[in-house]
Design a protein around this motif. Sequence first.
Motif, short mmCIF file in Angstrom:
data_model
loop_
_atom_site.label_atom_id
_atom_site.label_comp_id
_atom_site.label_asym_id
_atom_site.label_seq_id
_atom_site.Cartn_x
_atom_site.Cartn_y
_atom_site.Cartn_z
N LYS A 507 1.55 43.16 41.39
CA LYS A 507 1.19 43.91 42.60
C LYS A 507 1.90 45.25 42.67
CE LYS A 507 0.05 40.15 45.82
NZ LYS A 507 0.51 39.43 47.03
N TYR A 508 3.24 45.22 42.42
CA TYR A 508 4.05 46.40 42.71
C TYR A 508 4.32 47.28 41.49
CZ TYR A 508 4.88 43.84 47.01
OH TYR A 508 4.70 43.15 48.19
N ALA A 509 3.97 46.82 40.30
CA ALA A 509 4.23 47.64 39.11
C ALA A 509 3.33 48.88 39.08
CB ALA A 509 4.01 46.80 37.85
N GLY A 510 2.12 48.74 39.61
CA GLY A 510 1.20 49.89 39.64
C GLY A 510 0.24 49.87 38.46
N GLU A 511 -0.84 50.69 38.56
CA GLU A 511 -1.85 50.73 37.51
C GLU A 511 -1.24 51.27 36.22
OE1 GLU A 511 -5.23 52.93 38.72
OE2 GLU A 511 -5.79 51.55 40.34
N GLY A 512 -1.68 50.62 35.10
CA GLY A 512 -1.20 51.05 33.80
C GLY A 512 0.14 50.48 33.41
N ALA A 513 0.77 49.68 34.28
CA ALA A 513 2.09 49.11 33.99
C ALA A 513 1.95 47.91 33.07
CB ALA A 513 2.78 48.72 35.27
N HIS A 514 3.06 47.47 32.55
CA HIS A 514 3.12 46.30 31.68
C HIS A 514 4.06 45.27 32.30
CE1 HIS A 514 2.04 49.74 29.10
NE2 HIS A 514 1.30 48.86 28.40
N VAL A 515 3.62 44.03 32.33
CA VAL A 515 4.44 42.92 32.84
C VAL A 515 4.60 41.91 31.73
CG1 VAL A 515 4.62 41.05 34.51
CG2 VAL A 515 3.70 43.27 35.23
N THR A 516 5.83 41.57 31.44
CA THR A 516 6.12 40.63 30.35
C THR A 516 6.87 39.44 30.91
OG1 THR A 516 6.28 42.46 28.78
CG2 THR A 516 7.23 40.33 28.12
N VAL A 517 6.42 38.24 30.56
CA VAL A 517 7.14 37.02 30.90
C VAL A 517 7.63 36.41 29.60
CG1 VAL A 517 4.96 35.72 31.00
CG2 VAL A 517 7.04 34.75 31.98
N SER A 518 8.94 36.24 29.47
CA SER A 518 9.52 35.70 28.24
C SER A 518 10.28 34.43 28.57
CB SER A 518 10.45 36.72 27.59
OG SER A 518 11.60 36.91 28.38
N ALA A 519 10.21 33.46 27.67
CA ALA A 519 10.94 32.20 27.81
C ALA A 519 11.72 31.97 26.53
CB ALA A 519 9.97 31.05 28.08
N GLN A 520 13.03 31.90 26.64
CA GLN A 520 13.90 31.76 25.49
C GLN A 520 14.99 30.72 25.77
OE1 GLN A 520 13.23 33.37 22.64
NE2 GLN A 520 11.58 34.64 23.54
N ALA A 521 15.50 30.16 24.69
CA ALA A 521 16.64 29.24 24.82
C ALA A 521 17.92 30.06 25.02
CB ALA A 521 16.75 28.36 23.58
N ARG A 522 18.81 29.58 25.88
CA ARG A 522 20.08 30.26 26.14
C ARG A 522 21.09 29.89 25.06
NH1 ARG A 522 21.84 28.80 32.02
NH2 ARG A 522 23.50 30.26 31.47
N ALA A 523 22.00 30.81 24.79
CA ALA A 523 22.99 30.58 23.73
C ALA A 523 23.87 29.37 24.06
CB ALA A 523 23.85 31.84 23.56
N GLY A 524 24.24 29.19 25.30
CA GLY A 524 25.11 28.08 25.67
C GLY A 524 24.35 26.84 26.06
N GLY A 525 23.04 26.81 25.87
CA GLY A 525 22.23 25.68 26.27
C GLY A 525 21.43 26.01 27.50
N GLY A 526 20.27 25.41 27.66
CA GLY A 526 19.42 25.68 28.80
C GLY A 526 18.31 26.65 28.45
#
Length: 610
Positions: A507-526
Amino acid sequence: MIGRLGIRAKLIAASVVLMLIAGFAIERLGSRSLEALMIERTMVQLTGELRLAEDIVRRRCEASPCAVGDTLDELADELGALSGGRVTLIAPGGVVLGDSELAAEELARVENHGSREEVIAALATGAGSSSRYSDTLDQRMIYAARRHATPEHGVAVVRIALPLTGIDDALGRARLFLLVGVAVAIAAAVAMAAFGTHLLTRPVRSLTEAALAMAGGNLAVHAPAQGTDETAQLGRALNRLSSELLSAIEELRDERDLLASILDGMNEGVLVTDGDARIVLANRALRGMTLVGEGSLGKSVIEVIRNASLQEALDRADTSSEAIVREVELSGLMPRKLLVRVSKLPSRKDRDRGANDRGLIAVFHDVTDLRRLETIRTDFVANVSHELRTPVTAISTAAETLLAGALGEPEEAAEFVDVIDRHAKRLRQLVDDLLDLSKIESKNYRLVLVEQDVIPVVGHVARLLDEAAKRRRVELRIERAEGPLPARVDRRAMEQVLMNLLDNATKYAGEGAHVTVSAQARAGGGVEIRVIDDGPGISPQHLGRIFERFYRVDAGRSRDLGGTGLGLSIVKHLVELMNGTIDVESTLGKGSTFTVRLPPTGERASRDRG
């Protein structure tokens, strides 16, 4: 000085003083009695010799005239040699006619003896005696005088005197023997007194040692109490007193510990001052509220808690019979709002000053959270009212316009119906968000935390919002690890969290913006999930409040886009219910990054259900 002596020393000193008084009295009485006895015997001897001398003078003067001075002086010398004493022949007028101790030529210089005590008595009664110091012979003398039967021969009084040197010597020897005896008696008395007082004071010393030990705090000691005498009774009394004191101290210690436990276990702070306004007690809760250290005891309140309103309440309570209630605000490292009730302690008689010394007791209630909640409630009501007013007003206005005749205009009617529909949906979304937030904050929003892979959840949400992102001309990307990313989450809650974050980003990024959702493992677990956009970003002054209810960075734009201002608040609560954390980083002109961190699956949540 005497007051600092012990019992033994006092008894010995008393014995010595009594012996000295007794020895002095014996010496005085004995010396006077002995002197009187010896003088009496000497006087008897003198009386006999005096009669013999007077008889010789009478016969000698009858045989030949005796009025010649040399003749009478020679007669006096002769009588003195016979009697062994000093013989004096005195004329009726008191003139000395002859003296066995003086030469004839010295008689003229001898003073008149008419005023002598023994001479006066002899002339008056026939005989007289006395004892005194003789200036002529420079020694103490005893005198005996007898009136001459035939004063016509020229001699009126015959007097014999003997020196008291022998008596004085005898008295001196007697005094010496007496002093030696008194000294021996005193030594014996001191020895007996020392031995007697040792036996007498031995139990007293034991009692004293026991009493000193008791006074020093050792109440387990026992005083000797054998026998039936007074010291044994005193020992039993001390033992009873020690037992009762020990019991009383234990009771007081238990009461003190109980009171300390109660005070330390109270949520309310308690402050007690004495009559000089010095702190005598501050419980643990008060130290936590005001950061008062244990070293504050003995100091004034204003030294420890620098607050004028609190000091004014204490001053008013000190002069008032009623309790004083004040709300004070403390600044510093731990700002607090405290409700204080100050009242006087019960009267206590000051033994030293003879005045009623009354301190104060102040009870502190920490109302910081209460006031904050009241403020939040007030703000919440105001915000809800404000948020509800806009759609309700829009729906009401559109309905009134339609009723006023716009129904006859198909194009205008469709426009107003669209307004009613759009704002009704917004109103429903606002109500739904309020209900969800209310359930979450009231602990009625139950989550079922199950270990599962979060990658499908991320993909599902991204697919749901892909069409909306395309309409807004925003590119939505997914970055994920190759393998599964297990975490203990509630799937429905996780979807709602990601839906809100991705919806806000598109909604708020505006036209032409890029939205990235990333899911990664944490170094200490989780697991770590990030929603990144390259939109306009958020200014630093807004970052600290972005998760508050109804808080908007751009309120007008948010309403135009259909936001309720509750989404991020709901996201924060849901993440925390899943034992995770969320934070945001943003730079103006470069975009924002929301990061959700979920704990390792091996960690049991503190609560599996909300």
